[in-house]
Write an enzyme that holds these catalytic residues in place. Structure first.
Site, PDB file in Angstrom:
ATOM      1  N   TYR A 156       0.854  -1.193   0.000  1.00  0.00           N
ATOM      2  CA  TYR A 156       0.000   0.000   0.000  1.00  0.00           C
ATOM      3  C   TYR A 156       0.887   1.239   0.000  1.00  0.00           C
ATOM      4  O   TYR A 156       1.926   1.270   0.676  1.00  0.00           O
ATOM      5  CB  TYR A 156      -0.890   0.033   1.256  1.00  0.00           C
ATOM      6  N   GLU A 162      -3.831   7.464  -3.555  1.00  0.00           N
ATOM      7  CA  GLU A 162      -3.777   6.171  -2.858  1.00  0.00           C
ATOM      8  C   GLU A 162      -3.657   5.041  -3.871  1.00  0.00           C
ATOM      9  O   GLU A 162      -4.437   4.983  -4.837  1.00  0.00           O
ATOM     10  CB  GLU A 162      -5.035   5.998  -2.008  1.00  0.00           C
TER      11      GLU A 162
END
Length: 389
Positions: free
Chosen positions: A109, A197
């Site tokens: 991530y 993101e």
């Protein structure tokens, strides 16, 4: 402002950020044509809506043949996709993204946000990719690496190394990750993003670092500088009330309650919602008319609030500074008469021209409940909403 995944990846390509080859489709026939053009023997079929959790909702499928591409396209296009971010009402899928498959080694991530406390852009990375970052923060906070970037120096190789090393990358893969992070930072800055993101960011068996998914949000206040971003807006993904409100300079957000709120100032609007909840009610919206609202603006605000069929009562909470209470009062009276207002209305006015504003309301002949202060207003509107329900 949000954009779709395929649009976010298009912007990422402009900054030399690695993404998979793919294209968007609106019909099963278009999806099949895209898959043929991409070649290969594995494709990913992904629903394009402004929400996360698409895979869990059945909006992401792995196809091992062209027949499966067409089959999944037929299933996903037009479906009402429900995820933890859409709410139970879900969202209709109008488009899908077809991408080549890849040989994943590990999922990570990476994200960028503005830390308003530190006044710095903060980059985050985690070795726990493919999982909601909120869940990682809750169960394994030590697995989230954060680096605050000083605006005076910007991104440096040190930032990239700390993030890459922190999530366990080494060698050539680390170098590629640093390049990826730098590109994402440049995109965030250049396009006035509020959030960037990538979840998951993946490393492949052959050592590449690729964004498998992409989420970009943009600062609405900066769109005047980015007409190219404004063009990416998808009105079908936004509340009709919110879109209309923006045309009139109103800040409006739909909520799930039954008490409509009309307030001037974002801080006062949030305090109003908080105190409504404190007294057992649920706000139906956030609505800030701003400091320069006119009689016509107030009328439009009422119109937008009343389009929500769940609204059982309305609270107007105005502190007159630049905004004059008599202007608000005139707008309230005009809106109530024009719209033939049938739900209870509680009004609390304070500040500039408050006496004149109250006089206008008192002499209007309308059933308007005055309030002495915010607590009094909240109590009265909560009770009124219960009666209306």
């Amino acid at each position: 402002m949000n954009v779709h995944e395929y649009q976010a990846k298009g912007l990422m390509r402009e900054f030399n950020i690695s993404v998979l080859n793919g294209d968007v489709a609106s019909t099963p026939q278009e999806a099949l044509a895209v898959a043929k053009k991409l070649g290969g023997n594995i494709w990913v079929v992904k629903a394009q809506i402004h929400a996360g959790g698409r895979g869990k909702g059945g909006g992401v499928k792995l196809a091992h043949s062209l027949d499966e591409v067409e089959k999944y396209a037929k299933e996903i296009i037009g479906m009402n996709l429900v995820t933890h971010q859409t709410g139970p009402e879900g969202k209709k899928v109008e488009k899908i993204l077809i991408e080549q498959g890849c040989d994943i080694d590990h999922e990570y991530y990476v994200g960028i946000v503005l830390d308003r406390v530190k006044g710095k852009i903060t980059m985050m990375a985690s070795s726990e990719g493919g999982v909601e970052i909120e869940e990682v923060a809750k169960t394994h906070p030590e697995k989230i690496i954060k680096v605050a970037i000083d605006p005076a120096t910007g991104f440096s190789p040190y930032v990239g190394r700390k993030l890459a090393y922190g999530i366990g990358l080494t060698g050539d893969t680390m170098k590629k990750a640093i390049h990826f992070f730098h590109g994402l930072y440049n995109l965030y800055l250049a396009k006035d993003c509020s959030i960037a993101e990538i979840n998951p960011l993946v490393t492949t068996k052959d050592g590449n670092v690729i964004a498998l998914d992409a989420k970009l949000n943009f600062d609405d206040n900066a769109l005047m500088r980015h007409p190219e971003i404004e063009e990416l807006r998808d009105p079908t993904e936004e509340s009709p009330q919110e879109l209309e409100a923006s045309k009139y300079g109103l800040s409006y957000i739909s909520l799930d309650g039954n008490i409509g709120c009309l307030v001037n100032g974002a801080g006062l609007a949030m305090a109003t919602m908080d105190i409504i909840k404190l007294y057992g009610g649920e706000p139906a919206n956030f609505l800030d008319v701003g400091g320069g609202a006119t009689k016509e603006t107030v009328e439009k605000a009422f119109t937008i609030i009343l389009r929500d069929k769940n609204v059982k009562a309305i609270l107007v909470n105005i502190f007159g500074g630049i905004m004059k209470c008599d202007i608000i009062a005139e707008g309230i009276v005009a809106a109530a008469k024009t719209l033939k207002l049938k739900v209870p209305l509680v009004v609390r006015l304070e500040g500039t021209n408050v006496s004149l504003g109250k006089k206008i309301l008192n002499e209007s002949g309308l059933e308007i409940t005055p309030a002495d202060d915010l607590a009094d207003a909240a109590k009265k509107v909560v009770e009124a909403a219960k009666g209306g329900a």
